[in-house]
Design a protein around this motif. Structure first.
Motif, PDB file in Angstrom:
ATOM      1  N   THR A   1       0.840  -1.197   0.000  1.00 25.15           N
ATOM      2  CA  THR A   1       0.000   0.000   0.000  1.00 25.15           C
ATOM      3  C   THR A   1       0.870   1.238   0.000  1.00 25.15           C
ATOM      4  O   THR A   1       1.673   1.449   0.922  1.00 25.15           O
ATOM      5  CB  THR A   1      -0.918   0.025   1.235  1.00 25.15           C
ATOM      6  OG1 THR A   1      -1.759  -1.128   1.232  1.00 25.15           O
ATOM      7  CG2 THR A   1      -1.783   1.285   1.240  1.00 25.15           C
TER       8      THR A   1
ATOM      9  N   ALA B   1      -6.217   1.015   5.679  1.00 24.29           N
ATOM     10  CA  ALA B   1      -6.065   0.860   4.227  1.00 24.29           C
ATOM     11  C   ALA B   1      -5.209  -0.361   3.904  1.00 24.29           C
ATOM     12  O   ALA B   1      -5.506  -1.119   2.974  1.00 24.29           O
ATOM     13  CB  ALA B   1      -5.443   2.119   3.634  1.00 24.29           C
TER      14      ALA B   1
ATOM     15  N   LYS C   1      -7.031  -3.618   4.349  1.00 28.08           N
ATOM     16  CA  LYS C   1      -8.003  -3.832   3.277  1.00 28.08           C
ATOM     17  C   LYS C   1      -7.325  -4.158   1.944  1.00 28.08           C
ATOM     18  O   LYS C   1      -8.003  -4.430   0.949  1.00 28.08           O
ATOM     19  CB  LYS C   1      -8.891  -2.604   3.105  1.00 28.08           C
ATOM     20  CG  LYS C   1      -9.836  -2.349   4.268  1.00 28.08           C
ATOM     21  CD  LYS C   1     -10.642  -1.075   4.039  1.00 28.08           C
ATOM     22  CE  LYS C   1     -11.588  -0.803   5.202  1.00 28.08           C
ATOM     23  NZ  LYS C   1     -12.343   0.476   5.016  1.00 28.08           N
TER      24      LYS C   1
ATOM     25  N   LYS D   1      -5.576  -2.031   0.121  1.00 25.47           N
ATOM     26  CA  LYS D   1      -5.621  -0.902  -0.808  1.00 25.47           C
ATOM     27  C   LYS D   1      -4.248  -0.717  -1.461  1.00 25.47           C
ATOM     28  O   LYS D   1      -3.206  -1.006  -0.863  1.00 25.47           O
ATOM     29  CB  LYS D   1      -6.008   0.382  -0.060  1.00 25.47           C
ATOM     30  CG  LYS D   1      -7.406   0.371   0.534  1.00 25.47           C
ATOM     31  CD  LYS D   1      -8.465   0.510  -0.550  1.00 25.47           C
ATOM     32  CE  LYS D   1      -9.864   0.627   0.049  1.00 25.47           C
ATOM     33  NZ  LYS D   1     -10.076   1.913   0.727  1.00 25.47           N
TER      34      LYS D   1
ATOM     35  N   VAL E   1      -3.406   5.205  -1.533  1.00 25.98           N
ATOM     36  CA  VAL E   1      -4.376   6.011  -0.797  1.00 25.98           C
ATOM     37  C   VAL E   1      -3.766   7.360  -0.454  1.00 25.98           C
ATOM     38  O   VAL E   1      -2.554   7.471  -0.220  1.00 25.98           O
ATOM     39  CB  VAL E   1      -4.852   5.312   0.498  1.00 25.98           C
ATOM     40  CG1 VAL E   1      -5.625   4.055   0.176  1.00 25.98           C
ATOM     41  CG2 VAL E   1      -3.682   5.000   1.423  1.00 25.98           C
TER      42      VAL E   1
END
Length: 256
Positions: A188, A222, A225, A227, A230
């Motif tokens: 991420t 984030a 999850k 991601k 971000v």
């Protein structure tokens, strides 16, 4: 803010690179409160010991401190070996949050300072992550959080040296994401806007600065999850979309 909405980190070991920064400390606190083990890595070993005590009180089952210098890339192989011993394959997650931001004018006057900025934000990150990547691949699971900056989205007059290092870091993180995805590891990339830390204190033009606790919480959620990229706080994505859309012939005339 509370960590109640953060998934349990029991059985996970989070390596916090650059652990003495305000945002990294906040991230480590959220991990500790969620039951995760923490490996603190940084240059100031006395400060790491103080942070370790706080994290233990907050619920971390174990906290270890490891000396780490991003700019001393010759030491990264030995550091990676120490991490492997402390965190078995399959249990390791990484938060990379170190960085330096000298004044642009100082770096323009002293190219050596500019190179140290690049080492402290980009080269050191590439080195340590390349050393740790095989251990992540061997475990076939894990999370990596790479903290970049909105400054890397476009070269600006007032901070393009720092911004270029963060742009390089974002591109490297994207490639690392593709590599580690094949082993079940997510990467991420976080692009913070202004954060309320010592790095931004007193700088002109700072607005809507986010608290480290809130930003760290958003980063951890984030990552959990899965991601990919971000912005923190979220509204910086729109701000940077506008900035990136300004034509170059106009943008180069702006004093920003």
């Amino acid at each position: 803010m509370s960590s109640k909405a953060i998934a349990s980190q029991t059985g996970r070991t989070w390596l916090i690179l650059g652990a003495t920064s305000p945002i990294a400390r906040a991230f480590a606190r959220h991990v500790a409160e969620a039951g995760g083990r923490v490996l603190l890595a940084g240059r100031d070993t006395q400060e790491l010991a103080r942070i370790a005590g706080d994290l233990t009180i907050r619920g971390a089952p174990e906290v270890l401190a490891l000396p780490f210098d991003a700019a001393d890339m010759g030491s990264h192989a030995g550091f990676a070996s120490a991490v492997k011993e402390a965190a078995p394959a399959g249990s390791l997650d990484i938060y990379l949050g170190f960085g330096v931001m000298p004044e642009q004018t100082d770096m323009e006057a002293d190219p050596a300072l500019a190179l140290s900025c690049i080492a402290g934000n980009y080269s050191g990150a590439v080195s340590v992550l390349l050393h740790l990547a095989p251990h992540l691949e061997a475990g076939h699971q894990g999370r990596v959080v790479v903290v970049g900056s909105v400054a890397g989205d476009r070269g600006r007059l007032k901070n393009h040296i720092y911004g270029s290092a963060k742009a390089g870091l974002a591109t490297f993180a994207a490639g690392l994401r593709n590599r580690l995805n094949r082993s079940g590891v997510t990467v991420t990339t976080v692009k913070p806007g202004f954060l309320d830390t010592g790095m931004t204190w007193g700088l002109p033009g700072i607005f809507l600065a986010a608290a480290p606790e809130d930003a760290a919480r958003a980063m951890l959620k984030a990552a959990l999850k899965g991601k990919e990229v971000v912005y923190v706080p979220f509204f910086w994505e729109l701000i940077m979309l506008i900035i990136k859309s300004v034509p170059e012939k106009i943008f180069k005339k702006l004093a920003i």
